[in-house]
Design a protein around this motif. Structure first.
Motif, PDB file in Angstrom:
ATOM      1  N   LYS A 137       0.065  -4.420  -0.869  1.00 63.35           N
ATOM      2  CA  LYS A 137       1.484  -4.677  -0.583  1.00 63.35           C
ATOM      3  C   LYS A 137       2.213  -5.069  -1.865  1.00 63.35           C
ATOM      4  CE  LYS A 137       0.772  -6.072   4.222  1.00 63.35           C
ATOM      5  NZ  LYS A 137       0.846  -7.159   5.220  1.00 63.35           N
ATOM      6  N   ARG A 138       1.559  -5.874  -2.687  1.00 64.21           N
ATOM      7  CA  ARG A 138       2.154  -6.284  -3.962  1.00 64.21           C
ATOM      8  C   ARG A 138       2.236  -5.107  -4.928  1.00 64.21           C
ATOM      9  NH1 ARG A 138      -1.432  -9.857  -5.236  1.00 64.21           N
ATOM     10  NH2 ARG A 138      -2.586  -8.556  -6.705  1.00 64.21           N
ATOM     11  N   ALA A 139       1.190  -4.267  -4.945  1.00 61.59           N
ATOM     12  CA  ALA A 139       1.147  -3.160  -5.899  1.00 61.59           C
ATOM     13  C   ALA A 139       2.159  -2.070  -5.577  1.00 61.59           C
ATOM     14  CB  ALA A 139      -0.260  -2.564  -5.921  1.00 61.59           C
ATOM     15  N   LEU A 140       2.356  -1.783  -4.300  1.00 59.87           N
ATOM     16  CA  LEU A 140       3.239  -0.674  -3.917  1.00 59.87           C
ATOM     17  C   LEU A 140       4.663  -1.102  -3.582  1.00 59.87           C
ATOM     18  CD1 LEU A 140       0.919   1.496  -1.618  1.00 59.87           C
ATOM     19  CD2 LEU A 140       1.597   1.941  -3.987  1.00 59.87           C
ATOM     20  N   GLY A 141       4.830  -2.333  -3.130  1.00 55.73           N
ATOM     21  CA  GLY A 141       6.163  -2.746  -2.721  1.00 55.73           C
ATOM     22  C   GLY A 141       6.647  -1.891  -1.559  1.00 55.73           C
ATOM     23  N   THR A 142       7.819  -1.306  -1.715  1.00 57.30           N
ATOM     24  CA  THR A 142       8.395  -0.479  -0.647  1.00 57.30           C
ATOM     25  C   THR A 142       8.133   1.012  -0.856  1.00 57.30           C
ATOM     26  OG1 THR A 142      10.528  -0.376  -1.810  1.00 57.30           O
ATOM     27  CG2 THR A 142      10.206  -2.162  -0.210  1.00 57.30           C
TER      28      THR A 142
END
Length: 213
Positions: free
Chosen positions: A130-135
């Motif tokens: 979730k942190r690596a890809l964001g939205t």
């Protein structure tokens, strides 16, 4: 949802009773096989034999590090050897003992497995992805069935995946109950997003794809 999958490693010890686990409702067991380019979990071979002897579905996961993704995938496949009826998984999370796997190496890992076996591996992650890809939506990783790690009452997927296939809701200490499994003790427990029939079909369908490929 079906609460019938556990995942284990050497941290769970060597005296596990998979017959008791099966009688308690466990259907599938995913065992740590490798980490990085050279590490092999010392309980992998023994637990694989015991899991299969108990009539349970078997899976194997690789803990990704900052090393080359393709060489990690090759190491994973070499250690597993016989892929027959084995679900493959990439464990993508922060590495507390060294460098963590970058996104580009995760993509290289899953792509190499797909080209080598004919099936995309499942992809396990939580806050790290979730942190690596964001939205953003990742066009490579979205091919992998998503195994969400989130120790709370409500599973929330990153935009890359419209839904989760499995959800690790507890590590045996944190997260909703139940935490324990007969014959295993406190452990990582997982929901499958479907019925028992759907779980068995999904698990084995990857093997069918490999044989066809």
């Amino acid at each position: 949802m079906l609460n019938a999958v556990i995942d284990i490693s050497h941290h769970n010890g060597s005296r596990l009773d998979f017959e008791k686990a099966r009688k308690a409702g466990v259907i599938g067991v995913i065992q740590k096989a490798t980490q990085g380019e050279g590490y092999v979990d010392p309980t992998f071979e023994t637990n694989r034999a015991r899991v299969k002897s108990a009539g349970l579905l078997f899976g194997a996961y690789h803990f990704g590090t900052g090393a080359n993704g393709v060489s990690q995938a090759q190491h994973f496949l070499e250690v597993i050897g016989d892929l027959n009826e084995t679900l493959l998984v990439l464990d993508y999370e922060d590495n507390p003992t060294g460098s963590s796997m970058p996104l580009e190496e995760a993509r290289a890992f899953v792509t190499h497995l797909q080209r080598s076996t004919g099936a995309w591996p499942a992809f396990y992650s939580g806050h790290t992805i979730k942190r690596a890809l964001g939205t953003t939506v990742d066009p490579i990783l979205r091919n992998c069935p998503f195994w969400l790690a989130q120790y709370g009452p409500t599973p929330v997927c990153p935009p890359t995946w419209p839904n989760w296939t499995m959800w690790q809701y507890t590590d045996g200490g944190v997260g909703p109950k139940p935490h324990d499994v007969a014959g295993i003790g406190a452990c990582d427990r997982n929901f499958f997003n479907g019925s028992e029939l759907e779980l068995r079909h999904w698990w084995m369908n990857n093997e069918v794809e490999r044989k066809v490929a």
